[in-house]
Design a protein around this motif. Structure first.
Motif, PDB file in Angstrom:
ATOM      1  N   HIS A   1     -51.345  14.227  -8.473  1.00 16.40           N
ATOM      2  CA  HIS A   1     -50.437  14.816  -9.463  1.00 16.40           C
ATOM      3  C   HIS A   1     -49.196  15.314  -8.795  1.00 16.40           C
ATOM      4  O   HIS A   1     -49.084  15.864  -7.910  1.00 16.40           O
ATOM      5  N   TYR A   2     -48.279  15.271  -9.723  1.00 14.15           N
ATOM      6  CA  TYR A   2     -46.652  15.795  -9.104  1.00 14.15           C
ATOM      7  C   TYR A   2     -45.982  16.521 -10.309  1.00 14.15           C
ATOM      8  O   TYR A   2     -46.232  16.488 -11.436  1.00 14.15           O
ATOM      9  N   ALA A   3     -45.051  17.223  -9.757  1.00 15.76           N
ATOM     10  CA  ALA A   3     -43.877  17.698 -10.575  1.00 15.76           C
ATOM     11  C   ALA A   3     -42.590  16.974 -10.187  1.00 15.76           C
ATOM     12  O   ALA A   3     -42.424  16.536  -9.140  1.00 15.76           O
ATOM     13  N   TYR A   4     -41.667  17.062 -11.469  1.00 17.77           N
ATOM     14  CA  TYR A   4     -40.376  16.034 -10.925  1.00 17.77           C
ATOM     15  C   TYR A   4     -39.528  17.027 -11.601  1.00 17.77           C
ATOM     16  O   TYR A   4     -39.297  17.333 -12.932  1.00 17.77           O
ATOM     17  N   CYS A   5     -38.276  17.223 -10.941  1.00 16.92           N
ATOM     18  CA  CYS A   5     -37.291  17.956 -11.266  1.00 16.92           C
ATOM     19  C   CYS A   5     -36.073  17.383 -11.150  1.00 16.92           C
ATOM     20  O   CYS A   5     -35.722  16.761  -9.981  1.00 16.92           O
ATOM     21  N   ALA A   6     -35.076  17.576 -12.236  1.00 19.74           N
ATOM     22  CA  ALA A   6     -33.854  16.745 -12.079  1.00 19.74           C
ATOM     23  C   ALA A   6     -32.794  17.471 -13.039  1.00 19.74           C
ATOM     24  O   ALA A   6     -33.088  18.232 -13.774  1.00 19.74           O
ATOM     25  N   ALA A   7     -31.588  17.156 -12.928  1.00 22.10           N
ATOM     26  CA  ALA A   7     -30.517  17.505 -13.772  1.00 22.10           C
ATOM     27  C   ALA A   7     -30.607  17.037 -15.135  1.00 22.10           C
ATOM     28  O   ALA A   7     -30.191  17.628 -16.041  1.00 22.10           O
ATOM     29  N   SER A   8     -31.048  15.787 -15.337  1.00 21.91           N
ATOM     30  CA  SER A   8     -31.449  15.208 -16.544  1.00 21.91           C
ATOM     31  C   SER A   8     -32.822  14.717 -16.768  1.00 21.91           C
ATOM     32  O   SER A   8     -33.531  14.284 -15.710  1.00 21.91           O
TER      33      SER A   8
ATOM     34  N   ALA B   1     -30.763  11.097  -6.963  1.00 22.76           N
ATOM     35  CA  ALA B   1     -30.201  12.175  -6.111  1.00 22.76           C
ATOM     36  C   ALA B   1     -30.092  13.550  -6.745  1.00 22.76           C
ATOM     37  O   ALA B   1     -29.938  13.426  -7.834  1.00 22.76           O
ATOM     38  N   GLU B   2     -30.178  14.520  -5.916  1.00 28.36           N
ATOM     39  CA  GLU B   2     -30.310  16.019  -6.306  1.00 28.36           C
ATOM     40  C   GLU B   2     -31.510  16.121  -7.388  1.00 28.36           C
ATOM     41  O   GLU B   2     -31.624  17.024  -7.957  1.00 28.36           O
TER      42      GLU B   2
END
Length: 146
Positions: A110-117, A136-137
């Motif tokens: 299981h994962y978390a994913y964070c992004a600008a959009s 990227a980022e």
């Protein structure tokens, strides 16, 4: 955080989010920061509930399901007949990320994913690709099994 969206499939009924933060006395304090009652798969609307997230905080969430009448185990998956427990969080100005998805699964982890959009998470191959090689980022974090 400004917007919370619980995402489960047809058996999903409720979701809770808890934040644990260390106070000035060095004690860990857990707060119930979000509660969605009466989840309806056909009406998945954002809930505007402001709460803060700071460096060092930990977030734990749980989904409640109704599996009455099921005759076999229900597996995690992207199909509506499968089940999942994910939260999508939109942050306000000042946060390093504008989007966070937690509860994504790839290869049994299981994962978390964070992004600008907000990325598209409607295809398992796309999930696997973004978790293995974040944009990227963006950031992908494995959530350890308890």
């Amino acid at each position: 955080m400004m917007v919370n969206v619980a995402h489960m499939h047809s058996r999903g009924r409720k979701m809770d989010i808890f934040r644990t933060r260390t106070n000035k006395q060095g004690e860990e304090v857990t707060t119930h920061v979000f509660k969605q009652r009466g989840y309806d798969f056909d009406k998945q609307n954002p809930i505007w509930k402001t709460w803060s997230f700071q460096p060092g905080d930990r977030v734990v969430y749980r989904c409640i399901y109704n599996t009455t009448g099921e005759t076999k185990p229900v597996k995690w998956g992207l199909k509506s007949e499968d089940e999942m427990c994910s939260i999508f969080i939109a942050a306000n100005v000042g946060s390093p990320f504008r989007y966070a998805g937690i509860g994504l699964e790839s290869a049994g982890k299981h994962y978390a994913y964070c992004a600008a959009s907000r990325p598209r998470f409607d295809d398992q191959n796309e999930i696997d690709r973004l978790l293995a090689s974040p944009a990227a980022e963006a950031m992908s974090v494995e959530i350890p099994a308890e």
